[in-house]
Design an enzyme around this catalytic site. Sequence first.
Site, mmCIF file in Angstrom:
data_model
loop_
_atom_site.group_PDB
_atom_site.id
_atom_site.type_symbol
_atom_site.label_atom_id
_atom_site.label_comp_id
_atom_site.label_asym_id
_atom_site.label_seq_id
_atom_site.Cartn_x
_atom_site.Cartn_y
_atom_site.Cartn_z
ATOM 1 N N TRP A 179 -16.924 -15.623 -18.600
ATOM 2 C CA TRP A 179 -16.044 -14.715 -17.868
ATOM 3 C C TRP A 179 -16.338 -14.730 -16.383
ATOM 4 O O TRP A 179 -15.424 -14.657 -15.562
ATOM 5 C CB TRP A 179 -16.107 -13.302 -18.460
ATOM 6 C CG TRP A 179 -15.589 -13.285 -19.857
ATOM 7 C CD1 TRP A 179 -16.293 -13.025 -20.993
ATOM 8 C CD2 TRP A 179 -14.255 -13.600 -20.287
ATOM 9 N NE1 TRP A 179 -15.485 -13.154 -22.097
ATOM 10 C CE2 TRP A 179 -14.235 -13.497 -21.687
ATOM 11 C CE3 TRP A 179 -13.077 -13.964 -19.626
ATOM 12 C CZ2 TRP A 179 -13.076 -13.741 -22.447
ATOM 13 C CZ3 TRP A 179 -11.931 -14.206 -20.366
ATOM 14 C CH2 TRP A 179 -11.932 -14.088 -21.762
ATOM 15 N N ASP A 192 -17.566 -6.481 -13.417
ATOM 16 C CA ASP A 192 -16.781 -6.571 -14.642
ATOM 17 C C ASP A 192 -17.583 -5.905 -15.759
ATOM 18 O O ASP A 192 -18.530 -6.479 -16.284
ATOM 19 C CB ASP A 192 -16.511 -8.048 -14.963
ATOM 20 C CG ASP A 192 -15.706 -8.236 -16.246
ATOM 21 O OD1 ASP A 192 -15.464 -7.240 -16.952
ATOM 22 O OD2 ASP A 192 -15.331 -9.393 -16.536
ATOM 23 N N LYS A 227 -12.536 -2.785 -25.783
ATOM 24 C CA LYS A 227 -13.856 -2.794 -26.420
ATOM 25 C C LYS A 227 -14.332 -1.339 -26.580
ATOM 26 O O LYS A 227 -14.299 -0.805 -27.681
ATOM 27 C CB LYS A 227 -14.833 -3.646 -25.629
ATOM 28 C CG LYS A 227 -14.471 -5.156 -25.691
ATOM 29 C CD LYS A 227 -14.455 -5.747 -24.351
ATOM 30 C CE LYS A 227 -14.055 -7.178 -24.142
ATOM 31 N NZ LYS A 227 -13.769 -8.113 -25.145
#
Lengths: 364, 364
Positions: free
Chosen positions: A102, A171, A195
Amino acid sequence: MERVFNFSAGPSVLPVPVLEKVQKELVSYGTSGMSVMEMSHRSAEFEGIIKKCESLLRELLEIPSNYKVLFLQGGASTQFSMIPLNLLSKYKKAAYINTGTWSKKAISEAKKYGDVDVIASSEDENFSYIPNLEDLALFEQYDYLHITTNNTIEGTKYSTYPKTNSPLVADFSSNILSEPIDVSQFGLIYAGAQKNIGPAGLTIVIIREDLIGSADKNCPTMLDYKTHVEASSLYNTPPTFSIYVAKLVLEWIKESGGLNSIYQTNLLKAQLLYDFIDQSDLFSSPVKKENRSLMNIPFTSTSDELNKQFLAQANSAGLVNLEGHRSVGGMRASIYNAMPLEGVEKLVHFMSQFEKKIVEEIVR
Amino acid sequence: MERVFNFSAGPSVLPVPVLEKVQKELVSYGTSGMSVMEMSHRSAEFEGIIKKCESLLRELLEIPSNYKVLFLQGGASTQFSMIPLNLLSKYKKAAYINTGTWSKKAISEAKKYGDVDVIASSEDENFSYIPNLEDLALFEQYDYLHITTNNTIEGTKYSTYPKTNSPLVADFSSNILSEPIDVSQFGLIYAGAQKNIGPAGLTIVIIREDLIGSADKNCPTMLDYKTHVEASSLYNTPPTFSIYVAKLVLEWIKESGGLNSIYQTNLLKAQLLYDFIDQSDLFSSPVKKENRSLMNIPFTSTSDELNKQFLAQANSAGLVNLEGHRSVGGMRASIYNAMPLEGVEKLVHFMSQFEKKIVEEIVR
Ligand SMILES: Cc1ncc(COP(=O)(O)O)c(C=O)c1O
Ligand SMILES: Cc1ncc(COP(=O)(O)O)c(C=O)c1O
Ligand SMILES: [Mg+2]
Ligand SMILES: [Mg+2]
Ligand SMILES: [Mg+2]
Ligand SMILES: [Mg+2]
């Protein structure tokens, strides 16, 4: 159908009391006579929901008053563009730390809009650790420093955050709300909801006020933080139902004792699994101990064939979505806030039974 | 709480059988042992849902095989940027027809990325009609021609679409699936889901293959149609739950007899309301007859004071969200596919009772 234990990395398990509340209110919410899905985003009822959602988030994360909270669409992936488009305003240069898949996506997107220095990376050892940040010199020539606080695929997390004079952009997609954090350390925090917050289709951004309003003049209106700040996230139709479910999840966290209490449970759950893996002869963790994620726990057995057997048998036992990310293989147990301790206990029990059987087969 | 009749312009009423099905499956979907909200977007179960959603849309709209269907985030407002970013590839020039608030937003966004010619407008008469398109010369010097097929705020719709050699790009947000259309007339069709498709947070794009792949090289990855085409809308986490509800809505449309049948009912519902308004001395429609929307029906009484009384009393009678858009005032009844005939009958009955009372008061 009985519910399974769902170890998916995202979208992922939600608290059962939240699902049951959503179910109860689905056709007609409160005294509104309609489903939340049918409500105008400009109605008093929905305004109540989004305001409550924001105030709960502010309370749980102790967000200082000089930060704005935004409810956006587009996933964390859209933030990969929004961040450079909005923040590369002075030096046109940003620093990134590369800790996995990511991070790399965030880096390659930022390169479209300015200079990017990857000032640290753990790619040399398969992203199995977080680079040592004590060596990082303080720097001021960057518009921001970007980190991925929890690496969903590789199973690592930062234990301390880099000290820097540049705004720290983080992030937090896969570990937001899993432990208390000091928001004032960050310039911008972002996370896809799917999530620890709620259903997919909602992205949360927490942004310090001084970082708003410097977007490139050709920045698409919908990608300019200012657009959404000025309209309190109601510039256009927001993902109303996801915001409603997020509010219920935040209420559930609060009722569970807030982030301190959630954190203790998360430590317990992760410790249970790591301890088992570490003493096991069959299973092992690829991740350096001090950087292990509390949310995403990759592990492998001794062969691809055994991994396959393990996954199939776990699945039949109601322990599902334990496959590692397609890019790394093996197994991964994502044990977000909503995964009950019982789920981890069942998993550890299953792993130990599986190991016993394998050992017996070899002995026989 | 009894359900009301919800005339909101979006998010808006959904079919009750769909809501009941969502409710039933909310905690545990089929044999999955989890909620759709908890499902990995890469699971076989969710792939079944998104594929079915696409095939139903293709069937209902008879989408030719040289068109791709995309399930995106960001609302129609994000399309206002994506369209010029992707399509302004050859002439760097686009034509727009200005028929109201949403057209204007599309126009001002496009101007960031190229030349825009507004080749027709109905702004001269408060957007109460659709410009006569017979005068439109065929043209080839544009990358596309953009229209808003149904003007949600102003209550107008196109009865025929402009013939052009440039790809026709159409914002169908508020009338998609309300009547059969010939998709092959269009280069690109887009719509926010929150009127006739499903919950907010999902945007549908139907794009002809030759228009894919020419985005500006600095186009944000998430705003490049190619990204989503290549990944079959699974480049990143899509709004999974909204896609699931959309699939149920499409099943409901199919079970209701498809678009021909839906269209007949829509004609009937709209006619009932327009006929009443036209014969009424109290209520009137600002919209030119041949351009009247079947979905959004603005009307006014003879004074702001009476409008206010009407709205308050209608609300108490369970006829809600009849306020006109904040930019225009008055009333607006949005009667999308999911608004039952009964809702319109109740509204017309209520309007006639209201008128009677007013007349009696004047006489007395
Ligand atoms: C750390 C991290 N960042 C970004 C993303 C991408 O998020 P999205 O799918 O919402 O774009 C993910 C998705 O799993 C992630 O785990
Ligand atoms: C015709 C039309 N276009 C665009 C929009 C904006 O859609 P969104 O809120 O999904 O960005 C709307 C919203 O009502 C609309 O009616
Ligand atoms: Mg990662
Ligand atoms: Mg071991
Ligand atoms: Mg309009
Ligand atoms: Mg009249």
